[in-house]
Design a protein around this motif. Structure first.
Motif, PDB file in Angstrom:
ATOM      1  N   LYS A   9     -12.691   0.203   5.298  1.00 42.58           N
ATOM      2  CA  LYS A   9     -11.910   0.491   6.503  1.00 42.58           C
ATOM      3  C   LYS A   9     -11.023   1.704   6.288  1.00 42.58           C
ATOM      4  CE  LYS A   9      -9.985  -0.502  10.552  1.00 42.58           C
ATOM      5  NZ  LYS A   9     -10.717  -0.500  11.843  1.00 42.58           N
ATOM      6  N   THR A  10     -10.376   1.761   5.136  1.00 38.92           N
ATOM      7  CA  THR A  10      -9.502   2.896   4.837  1.00 38.92           C
ATOM      8  C   THR A  10     -10.301   4.184   4.761  1.00 38.92           C
ATOM      9  OG1 THR A  10      -8.011   1.435   3.601  1.00 38.92           O
ATOM     10  CG2 THR A  10      -7.819   3.804   3.187  1.00 38.92           C
ATOM     11  N   ALA A  11     -11.435   4.148   4.081  1.00 37.38           N
ATOM     12  CA  ALA A  11     -12.275   5.344   3.949  1.00 37.38           C
ATOM     13  C   ALA A  11     -12.767   5.824   5.307  1.00 37.38           C
ATOM     14  CB  ALA A  11     -13.459   5.043   3.034  1.00 37.38           C
ATOM     15  N   ASP A  12     -13.202   4.897   6.154  1.00 38.67           N
ATOM     16  CA  ASP A  12     -13.698   5.270   7.477  1.00 38.67           C
ATOM     17  C   ASP A  12     -12.600   5.934   8.305  1.00 38.67           C
ATOM     18  OD1 ASP A  12     -16.158   4.247   6.817  1.00 38.67           O
ATOM     19  OD2 ASP A  12     -15.930   2.388   7.969  1.00 38.67           O
ATOM     20  N   LEU A  13     -11.399   5.373   8.253  1.00 33.36           N
ATOM     21  CA  LEU A  13     -10.289   5.926   9.045  1.00 33.36           C
ATOM     22  C   LEU A  13      -9.886   7.315   8.564  1.00 33.36           C
ATOM     23  CD1 LEU A  13      -8.068   2.729   9.432  1.00 33.36           C
ATOM     24  CD2 LEU A  13      -9.260   3.943  11.275  1.00 33.36           C
ATOM     25  N   LEU A  14     -10.012   7.541   7.254  1.00 34.40           N
ATOM     26  CA  LEU A  14      -9.613   8.837   6.681  1.00 34.40           C
ATOM     27  C   LEU A  14     -10.764   9.828   6.644  1.00 34.40           C
ATOM     28  CD1 LEU A  14      -7.426   7.580   3.682  1.00 34.40           C
ATOM     29  CD2 LEU A  14      -6.608   8.545   5.847  1.00 34.40           C
ATOM     30  N   GLY A  15     -11.986   9.337   6.878  1.00 39.52           N
ATOM     31  CA  GLY A  15     -13.145  10.219   6.835  1.00 39.52           C
ATOM     32  C   GLY A  15     -13.485  10.699   5.441  1.00 39.52           C
ATOM     33  N   ILE A  16     -13.355   9.799   4.448  1.00 35.99           N
ATOM     34  CA  ILE A  16     -13.639  10.142   3.058  1.00 35.99           C
ATOM     35  C   ILE A  16     -14.617   9.131   2.484  1.00 35.99           C
ATOM     36  CG2 ILE A  16     -11.397  11.256   2.707  1.00 35.99           C
ATOM     37  CD1 ILE A  16     -10.418   8.720   1.329  1.00 35.99           C
ATOM     38  N   PRO A  17     -15.290   9.440   1.354  1.00 35.93           N
ATOM     39  CA  PRO A  17     -16.197   8.469   0.735  1.00 35.93           C
ATOM     40  C   PRO A  17     -15.454   7.206   0.293  1.00 35.93           C
ATOM     41  CG  PRO A  17     -16.549  10.677  -0.158  1.00 35.93           C
ATOM     42  CD  PRO A  17     -15.296  10.737   0.650  1.00 35.93           C
ATOM     43  N   GLU A  18     -16.142   6.073   0.333  1.00 35.96           N
ATOM     44  CA  GLU A  18     -15.506   4.804  -0.038  1.00 35.96           C
ATOM     45  C   GLU A  18     -14.955   4.831  -1.457  1.00 35.96           C
ATOM     46  OE1 GLU A  18     -17.557   1.138   0.845  1.00 35.96           O
ATOM     47  OE2 GLU A  18     -18.579   2.070   2.555  1.00 35.96           O
ATOM     48  N   HIS A  19     -15.691   5.492  -2.390  1.00 36.12           N
ATOM     49  CA  HIS A  19     -15.234   5.470  -3.781  1.00 36.12           C
ATOM     50  C   HIS A  19     -14.032   6.384  -4.014  1.00 36.12           C
ATOM     51  CE1 HIS A  19     -18.149   8.869  -3.897  1.00 36.12           C
ATOM     52  NE2 HIS A  19     -17.285   9.376  -4.751  1.00 36.12           N
ATOM     53  N   PHE A  20     -13.540   7.035  -2.966  1.00 35.18           N
ATOM     54  CA  PHE A  20     -12.301   7.812  -3.068  1.00 35.18           C
ATOM     55  C   PHE A  20     -11.077   6.954  -2.750  1.00 35.18           C
ATOM     56  CE2 PHE A  20     -13.558  12.578  -2.584  1.00 35.18           C
ATOM     57  CZ  PHE A  20     -14.298  12.477  -3.754  1.00 35.18           C
ATOM     58  N   VAL A  21     -11.282   5.646  -2.552  1.00 30.72           N
ATOM     59  CA  VAL A  21     -10.182   4.742  -2.188  1.00 30.72           C
ATOM     60  C   VAL A  21      -9.986   3.690  -3.276  1.00 30.72           C
ATOM     61  CG1 VAL A  21      -9.305   3.093  -0.493  1.00 30.72           C
ATOM     62  CG2 VAL A  21     -10.648   5.077   0.271  1.00 30.72           C
ATOM     63  N   ALA A  22      -8.743   3.532  -3.724  1.00 25.25           N
ATOM     64  CA  ALA A  22      -8.363   2.444  -4.622  1.00 25.25           C
ATOM     65  C   ALA A  22      -7.665   1.362  -3.808  1.00 25.25           C
ATOM     66  CB  ALA A  22      -7.434   2.960  -5.716  1.00 25.25           C
ATOM     67  N   VAL A  23      -7.783   0.124  -4.264  1.00 27.90           N
ATOM     68  CA  VAL A  23      -7.208  -1.019  -3.549  1.00 27.90           C
ATOM     69  C   VAL A  23      -6.284  -1.783  -4.491  1.00 27.90           C
ATOM     70  CG1 VAL A  23      -7.723  -3.119  -2.237  1.00 27.90           C
ATOM     71  CG2 VAL A  23      -9.328  -1.191  -2.196  1.00 27.90           C
ATOM     72  N   ALA A  24      -5.138  -2.210  -3.972  1.00 30.58           N
ATOM     73  CA  ALA A  24      -4.194  -3.006  -4.766  1.00 30.58           C
ATOM     74  C   ALA A  24      -3.600  -4.090  -3.883  1.00 30.58           C
ATOM     75  CB  ALA A  24      -3.093  -2.126  -5.339  1.00 30.58           C
ATOM     76  N   SER A  25      -3.353  -5.261  -4.462  1.00 31.39           N
ATOM     77  CA  SER A  25      -2.733  -6.370  -3.744  1.00 31.39           C
ATOM     78  C   SER A  25      -1.753  -7.061  -4.677  1.00 31.39           C
ATOM     79  CB  SER A  25      -3.778  -7.390  -3.267  1.00 31.39           C
ATOM     80  OG  SER A  25      -4.715  -6.806  -2.391  1.00 31.39           O
ATOM     81  N   THR A  26      -0.734  -7.703  -4.098  1.00 32.36           N
ATOM     82  CA  THR A  26       0.230  -8.436  -4.906  1.00 32.36           C
ATOM     83  C   THR A  26       0.830  -9.546  -4.059  1.00 32.36           C
ATOM     84  OG1 THR A  26       2.223  -8.283  -6.271  1.00 32.36           O
ATOM     85  CG2 THR A  26       2.134  -6.859  -4.338  1.00 32.36           C
ATOM     86  N   GLY A  27       1.100 -10.687  -4.676  1.00 29.78           N
ATOM     87  CA  GLY A  27       1.663 -11.802  -3.925  1.00 29.78           C
ATOM     88  C   GLY A  27       1.152 -13.131  -4.441  1.00 29.78           C
ATOM     89  N   VAL A  28       0.968 -14.074  -3.533  1.00 24.58           N
ATOM     90  CA  VAL A  28       0.562 -15.426  -3.894  1.00 24.58           C
ATOM     91  C   VAL A  28      -0.907 -15.457  -4.318  1.00 24.58           C
ATOM     92  CG1 VAL A  28       0.297 -17.790  -3.043  1.00 24.58           C
ATOM     93  CG2 VAL A  28       2.257 -16.416  -2.321  1.00 24.58           C
ATOM     94  N   ILE A  29      -1.192 -16.147  -5.409  1.00 24.63           N
ATOM     95  CA  ILE A  29      -2.548 -16.284  -5.933  1.00 24.63           C
ATOM     96  C   ILE A  29      -3.268 -17.426  -5.214  1.00 24.63           C
ATOM     97  CG2 ILE A  29      -3.854 -16.958  -8.001  1.00 24.63           C
ATOM     98  CD1 ILE A  29      -1.641 -15.589  -9.662  1.00 24.63           C
ATOM     99  N   GLY A  30      -4.582 -17.220  -4.969  1.00 22.71           N
ATOM    100  CA  GLY A  30      -5.410 -18.294  -4.455  1.00 22.71           C
ATOM    101  C   GLY A  30      -5.453 -18.413  -2.941  1.00 22.71           C
TER     102      GLY A  30
END
Length: 401
Positions: free
Chosen positions: A98-119
């Motif tokens: 979704k991020t890559a599509d919105l920015l018009g860049i290849p998918e592998h140019f995007v890193a993903v990070a999350s933090t918070g409750v596990i599970g």
């Protein structure tokens, strides 16, 4: 050398924009952030060593391995997307796409990070709607990104510096989150560092590994290593300097500036430990090696008994030497010297008379400094942590609810 910038935002270096907002992952407060470089950036990263690596880490490692360049980092807080199986991995890939599509860049140019409750699973409809709104908000000087990555943190953590390289202004900035589950073992928190320096990804990776060992890997809050967290560094290469590396005549200046950013972020995380009232700084000198010094410093700063004593302003030096002893079982106990601030309390492994009231004053300072000299060599190291309070238990007894 370098100067500390008053505008300590992650977009301080040339080529970067960012945004953050409340997308509905958490009840309130910003919970979705996006950091974008206007050109494909050199990149380096380190990751948690916890065996239960969360889905975003797997996706990010794949992105970085695809070409050693990225252009965007999408981050959410509130839900870690860890221990979520196939669906969690699909959700992380969908965040990237979704991020890559919105920015018009290849998918592998995007890193993903999350933090918070596990599970728990991400509310992907809210995440995607949030990204639709987030991209138009990208701007220079954004402060919401630093807020969007927080969980139990009480404040944002940002630092920026600038220096001259080849007569060009080079900027480095960093932002981090981290308050609990902090005992880094490669990188147990989220930290993002940007620079406009001209530097290759391999050189940047080597630098990040080294400086992580001296900064993020030298802090502890509670002895827990998280499932999710990482440090990512992006270089836009827009400053106009000659490519940096060990043979560059001003490499040491750049390395010192980069190290400062890492160390300041690490100290901010330790200072903001859950429920903490004091930052603890432990310096070890005279060790047989730097590695031994690191083990001793981390053992002392990580000792719950030491942390509790500092919360109570109790000059219980016995807990310090005990921790030092199990940190490096082969040290010579008869040579150890300990100081609380500037107050000597142990010499040649034996107690010294000292003023208890003066020691109490030292232990009530915002930064409590403990120094150990092992008198066994030239190894040295510094570690940072915080005191252990009733508030830490309260926060973590109800973290999920």
């Amino acid at each position: 050398m370098f100067s500390v910038a008053s505008d300590a935002k992650i977009t301080f270096p040339n080529g970067f924009v960012a945004a953050g907002m409340h997308a509905g992952i958490k009840r309130k407060r910003p919970d979705l952030g996006l950091l974008v470089c206007e050109v494909p950036a050199s990149v380096a990263a380190v990751y948690t060593t916890n065996a239960f690596q969360a889905a975003p880490l797997k996706v990010t490692q794949e992105s970085l391995g695809a070409g050693r360049r990225i252009q965007a980092i999408v981050v959410n807080s509130g839900i870690a997307n860890a221990c979520t199986g196939r669906k969690g991995l699909e959700d992380a890939y969908q965040m990237r796409k979704k991020t890559a599509d919105l920015l018009g860049i290849p998918e592998h140019f995007v890193a993903v990070a999350s933090t918070g409750v596990i599970g728990e699973y991400l509310p992907m409809e809210r995440v995607e709607q949030g990204l639709d709104q987030l991209v138009p908000r990208l701007q220079k000087g954004d402060d919401k990104f630093a807020q969007a990555i927080l969980t139990t943190d009480t404040c944002t953590k940002q630092v920026a510096v600038e220096l001259q390289i080849d007569g060009k202004c080079v900027r480095i900035a960093g932002v981090a989150k981290g308050s609990g589950m902090i005992k880094p073992n490669m990188a147990t928190m989220l930290a993002f560092i940007t620079t406009d320096a001209v530097i290759d990804s391999d050189v940047l990776q080597s630098l990040l590994w080294k400086e992580t060992d001296l900064s993020f890997n030298m802090i502890t809050v509670d002895g827990d290593t998280s499932t999710n967290d990482m440090v990512i560094t992006m270089a836009s290469n827009l400053a106009g300097n000659q490519p940096l590396g060990r043979n560059h005549p001003e490499w040491n200046q750049f390395r010192a500036a980069f190290a400062y950013v890492c160390e300041e972020l690490a100290k901010m995380i330790a200072r903001d430990g859950e429920g903490a009232t004091r930052l603890i700084e432990v310096k070890v000198a005279g060790a047989g090696s730097d590695e031994t010094a690191r083990k001793v410093a981390k053992a002392v700063v990580g000792s719950n008994l030491v942390k509790a004593a500092i919360y109570g302003a109790d000059a219980n030096w016995g807990r310090i030497v005990c921790a030092a002893g199990y940190g490096a079982p082969d040290l010579n106990a008869d040579a150890v010297e300990v100081r609380l601030g500037e107050i000597p309390v142990v010499r040649e492994g034996l107690p010294l008379p000292f003023d208890e009231l003066e020691a109490e004053k030292e232990l009530k300072k915002e930064t409590v400094r403990i120094t150990l000299d092992l008198h066994q060599g030239n190894g040295c190291a510094t570690a940072w942590g915080c005191d252990l309070t009733y508030e830490y238990v309260r926060i973590n007894a109800s973290y999920r609810t």
